[in-house]
Design an enzyme around this catalytic site. Structure first.
Site, PDB file in Angstrom:
ATOM      1  N   HIS A 171       6.217   1.819  -1.727  1.00  0.00           N
ATOM      2  CA  HIS A 171       4.955   1.127  -1.986  1.00  0.00           C
ATOM      3  C   HIS A 171       4.937   0.522  -3.374  1.00  0.00           C
ATOM      4  O   HIS A 171       5.357   1.181  -4.300  1.00  0.00           O
ATOM      5  CB  HIS A 171       3.770   2.068  -1.780  1.00  0.00           C
ATOM      6  CG  HIS A 171       3.750   3.231  -2.729  1.00  0.00           C
ATOM      7  ND1 HIS A 171       3.996   4.509  -2.327  1.00  0.00           N
ATOM      8  CD2 HIS A 171       3.544   3.313  -4.062  1.00  0.00           C
ATOM      9  CE1 HIS A 171       3.915   5.326  -3.361  1.00  0.00           C
ATOM     10  NE2 HIS A 171       3.654   4.626  -4.421  1.00  0.00           N
ATOM     11  N   LYS A 601      -6.511   6.139 -12.300  1.00  0.00           N
ATOM     12  CA  LYS A 601      -7.655   5.557 -11.582  1.00  0.00           C
ATOM     13  C   LYS A 601      -8.888   6.455 -11.738  1.00  0.00           C
ATOM     14  O   LYS A 601     -10.019   5.989 -11.780  1.00  0.00           O
ATOM     15  CB  LYS A 601      -7.296   5.410 -10.093  1.00  0.00           C
ATOM     16  CG  LYS A 601      -8.386   4.747  -9.257  1.00  0.00           C
ATOM     17  CD  LYS A 601      -7.849   4.269  -7.929  1.00  0.00           C
ATOM     18  CE  LYS A 601      -7.584   5.382  -6.968  1.00  0.00           C
ATOM     19  NZ  LYS A 601      -8.769   5.875  -6.267  1.00  0.00           N
TER      20      LYS A 601
END
Length: 967
Positions: A171, A601
């Protein structure tokens, strides 16, 4: 007429005015870049006519003017020009700028390789201006021996006992298609050869023709993936790097290590079985939030890797048979050769072999041994191929290589025999390279990690306890869970049979364990539990491995990601180590993975970086207390927002004692190409990891002073508070994020096989780390990277001006702090709040404009404070090379940014007013059969007006290429 002439001033001339002067004598970047551009513009004119080429130049010139003064009016002029293009031309112009950026990147790579070669020729390692990203193995060894006064033997012992395990992930995988990557590699090769010193005029002409052909082929290739990749596609893409560079790169690199050792007085080679470099993969094993990775996919991927490994060995074994033509050998080898010769059929011929297809005579004993190895490799490859294609094979397993030692043994026998007969020089040739490949890649090429979310294991346990009628595992406390799991682990009874009621999800988890049990254990690496929070998460996986009859259980690795989990990790590990059963199971070795993406995040880059630093220190202390050797597995992204950055520095800035010669780190999909895309890049990557790991172990960075820690703790609280108050608590934020960036359109890129969200509904917290970072990178605002730094600096400096001096000392004396600041500074060098302001004006509702303005003010304030702390007058003043490279790219990226903003406006508001002068500019050459309009037909199912979706995707890909860190 004069006007027309002015307009025709080429981008090349414009570039020369725009570009910074040469940074050094061997600086050929401007030259390379100008040559590629000239060739491309000629091709563009041939394919689409002069008017369209002029349009591209006009767009570029406006963009370059904006870069000089940052006047927002220039962006509006650019917007008018862009919206005046018809659909086909729009795609051609966006594609041209995306293509030019890729060419600029190639020019950079060739320039870096050119400088590196010059540096090595001069034997000059003093040029520290690029030491921020370089780490040479020879330089490191000399530094340790001559500057640090380590003995050569100490250095050799440390080196041969260290391991760097590089874990390739899928990814978000490449945002550049493989078809294009191969063409780019050929452009790179042509460019390197064109500037070679001894090139003849004829060679030059032929190379120039090849260069033009490859540039045109790349431009004529559809850049857009029309279907999303499957995990098998991702695996094949990842494996192609082994085929092309890594396979041959490893023995070549290890030879360089041997040479570097010789130069410090060690006359021994690195033993072939020293695990200096290892490779693992997540492609086809990482099922965290990716429903497309099924047990069947995992099985296929393992068989594919086994087939590829056997094929790579098989392709080299005949060369080795040619090389080892000697007749002298030791008794052990002669006896083995006689036995094999006796047992083979008298007149056996193998017509499927090209060389040595008849029975090898006994007076070539090495060839007899290697011939037997070749037969087994052939059957190993064919068995994997049949299993993969048909699910069965007629070739019995015992006729193939099933374990690593069985494969290594005859090769070691040849090596020992050659050394015994005085032929060590021959043994240390291709045979040593082959042995090193076998030790590095084994029979499985890479070891596949399995990754699964902890909640999925909890669901399985819950189904089991309910079936046994002893309650709901899900509702039990952590203590009760541990108690029950341990009683089962100590006991012998099977927990469940085929009558266990299951859902699709539970079946998927159990079938994955069954695949692990079915395949050879050398296929697998670690079993990683994401979102791990407690000891029971680890024990549950241990129990499931036992229940599913896995003969050699995988090591279980908890992954701590969120800030709270990182804080709780040391206590969870201490609890695990205090369990006798568990300590016996791990045999003094434990691995822990720390996640950079989700922690960033969750709390912002500043607090995440500091918490990761402290968590590592505490985890190491816990491990030392229980006499356990801890390996840290760093889950770093390719981008700074996800923990990326220069390898050498990232390793050297880790806390002391946390690496100790054992490092595992992810190489993310989006940076695999720049790490392994070409031979010299592969060599450089292996060198950086090996050298930095050695240096960290032998010359650990100093620990931070107590007052520095106290200041960092204060700042982390302020930074987290500011970050969360905006990202999670500010009611306008989610709407602003979705409008101001291409977040909603990101999914159209068909980049990776994983969905963008963990759960289809929900806010920022459900977004995966990549779709969170990617849109901010696209608008060059990079909010997740810098948000929090500014207020932290501001508050501690306002509180006491002495803190500014302390921060400056930290920057100069503490590698961790310096790296953290330098990476954010590099992101500021790539950023441009003017682009974010344009996006606001075009895409964001007016009531949110003040909020956007507020964020841009924070950006500027943070940048100013950061430069104060680093004592820099302007960004990147210490790295002229990077500064030059970024300035070269800026005009291309700005064009794509403006293109993207106006395209998003037309996608989201089909009624928005645009220029009406839309006559096609593109004129195909008389030989060409398809006009630019036909590009629009490549996407017949788009729900938007013709050409818009493709233009948008091309801008995304181009900006990603320009920022060199996708998401």
């Amino acid at each position: 007429m004069a006007n027309k002439m002015e307009k025709m001033a080429s981008i090349d001339a414009q570039l020369r005015q725009l570009a910074p002067a040469k940074v050094s004598e061997d600086d050929k970047l401007i030259e390379y870049d100008a040559l590629l551009l000239d060739r491309f513009l000629d091709i563009l004119q041939d394919l689409h006519g002069e008017d369209l080429k002029d349009s591209v130049q006009e767009v570029y010139e406006l963009s370059a003017e904006y870069e000089r003064k940052h006047d927002p009016k220039k962006l509006e002029e650019l917007g008018k020009l862009i919206t005046g293009l018809d659909a086909g031309d729009s795609i051609v112009v966006a594609k041209s700028f995306s293509h030019m950026l890729n060419l600029a990147n190639l020019a950079e790579e060739v320039q870096i390789a050119h400088r590196r070669r010059n540096k090595l020729k001069k034997g000059d390692f003093r040029d520290e201006s690029n030491a921020t990203t370089e780490s040479d193995i020879e330089e490191t060894l000399k530094k340790l021996v001559f500057n640090m006064k380590k003995s050569p033997q100490e250095v050799f012992d440390a080196l041969k006992n260290q391991t760097v395990d590089l874990v390739l992930t899928a990814h978000p995988t490449q945002s550049v298609r493989r078809s294009l990557l191969q063409k780019h590699a050929r452009v790179r090769n042509c460019l390197s050869q064109l500037y070679a010193k001894d090139i003849t005029p004829d060679d030059k002409q032929e190379l120039d023709e090849s260069l033009q052909r490859e540039i045109q082929a790349a431009f004529r290739t559809d850049e857009i993936k029309r279907t999303p990749p499957t995990p098998q596609d991702e695996m094949r893409a990842g494996m192609s790097y082994f085929h092309e560079t890594i396979w041959k790169g490893v023995p070549k690199f290890l030879r360089r290590v041997d040479t570097a050792l010789k130069n410090i007085g060690i006359n021994e080679r690195v033993p072939y079985n020293a695990p200096l470099i290892q490779f693992s993969s997540w492609m086809g094993g990482d099922r965290d939030g990716n429903p497309r990775v099924t047990p069947e996919v995992t099985r296929d991927v393992c068989l594919l890797a086994r087939m590829m490994a056997a094929n790579l060995y098989y392709s080299q074994i005949e060369d080795l048979m040619f090389e080892l033509s000697m007749w002298r050998c030791n008794d052990e080898l002669r006896d083995r050769a006689e036995e094999l010769h006796r047992n083979s059929k008298k007149d056996e011929v193998a017509k499927h072999y090209i060389e040595f297809w008849k029975k090898v005579p006994l007076n070539e004993p090495y060839r007899v041994i290697l011939g037997h190895v070749r037969d087994k490799l052939y059957r190993t490859r064919e068995r994997s191929r049949y299993l993969l294609a048909h699910g069965y094979s007629d070739i019995p397993e015992e006729d193939t290589f099933t374990n690593f030692d069985e494969f290594l043994e005859p090769l070691e026998l040849c090596y020992r025999s050659l050394c015994f007969c005085g032929d060590r020089a021959i043994a240390d040739g291709s045979l040593l390279d082959f042995l090193r490949q076998v030790s590095t890649f084994g029979l499985s090429l890479v070891r596949l990690d399995i990754r699964q979310e902890s909640d999925r294991h909890t669901d399985v346990m819950d189904a089991i306890t309910k079936h046994l009628e002893i309650g709901s595992y899900q509702e039990w406390s952590e203590e009760k869970r541990q108690e029950w799991l341990l009683s089962e682990l100590v006991g012998k009874r099977p927990l469940f049979g085929p009558d266990l009621p299951t859902t699709d999800e539970i079946r998927d988890v159990l079938d994955t364990f069954h695949v692990i049990a079915e395949l050879p254990s050398d296929n697998f690496g670690a079993y990683i539990i994401s979102m791990a929070t407690a000891p029971s998460d680890v024990l549950a996986v241990e129990l499931l491995q036992r229940e599913c009859k896995i003969k050699n259980p995988l090591r279980v690795v908890p992954l701590f990601e969120k800030l709270a989990d990182l804080e709780a990790a040391p206590a969870a590990l201490a609890r695990l180590f205090s369990i006798d059963w568990y300590r016996n199971r791990i045999d003094g070795k434990q691995e822990v993975m720390i996640g950079y993406s989700d922690s960033g995040k969750d709390a912002g880059r500043f607090s995440a970086a500091w918490q990761l630093y402290k968590a590592q220190e505490e985890l190491i202390n816990v491990a030392q207390k229980f006499s356990v050797k801890l390996t840290m597995f760093h889950g770093r992204g390719g981008t700074v927002g996800r923990g990326g950055g220069p390898t050498h520095l990232a390793i050297l800035s880790q806390p002391p004692d946390t690496i100790h010669g054992s490092l595992r780190v992810t190489v993310q999909g989006e940076v695999i190409e720049q790490s392994f895309g070409e031979e010299h890049l592969c060599f450089r990557t292996l060198q950086r990891f090996t050298a930095a790991t050695l240096e960290h172990g032998m010359r650990p960075p100093s620990s931070p002073k107590p007052e520095w820690r106290a200041l960092m703790d204060q700042m982390a609280i302020i930074a987290t508070e500011e970050y969360r108050s905006i990202v999670f608590k500010e009611p306008r934020f989610v709407e602003y994020f979705r409008l101001a960036t291409p977040e909603m359109e990101y999914g159209r890129m068909n980049i990776g096989s994983r969905p963008a969200k963990r759960r289809p509904s929900g806010g920022i917290e459900t977004l995966r780390a990549i779709p969170w970072i990617f849109p901010w990178t696209q608008t060059r605002f990079h909010l997740p990277v810098w948000l929090g730094f500014g207020s932290a600096f501001k508050q501690v400096i306002e509180k006491d001006v002495k803190n500014l001096h302390m921060l400056q000392d930290m920057y100069n004396q503490w590698p961790f702090f310096r790296v953290t600041i330098d990476l954010v500074e590099m992101v500021f060098a790539k950023g441009d709040p003017g682009i974010a302001a344009l996006n606001d004006r075009l895409l964001v509702s007016q009531n949110l404009w003040p909020f956007g303005e507020q964020l841009r003010n924070k950006y500027e304030e943070t940048k100013k404070l950061l430069l104060q702390v680093a004592t820099h007058k302007e960004v990147l003043e210490g790295d002229p090379y990077l500064k030059q490279r970024l300035r070269l790219r800026d005009s291309y990226i700005t064009t794509l940014n403006v293109f993207q903003a106006y395209t998003l406006k037309r996608i989201r508001d089909p009624k928005s007013s645009v220029n009406a002068s839309r006559l096609p500019l593109s004129r195909e050459s008389p030989e060409a059969t398809k006009p630019a309009d036909e590009l629009v037909t490549l996407n017949p199912t788009s729900e938007y007006a013709p050409g818009l979706e493709d233009t948008l995707i091309l801008t995304m890909k181009g900006i990603a290429a320009g920022m060199q860190n996708t998401g």
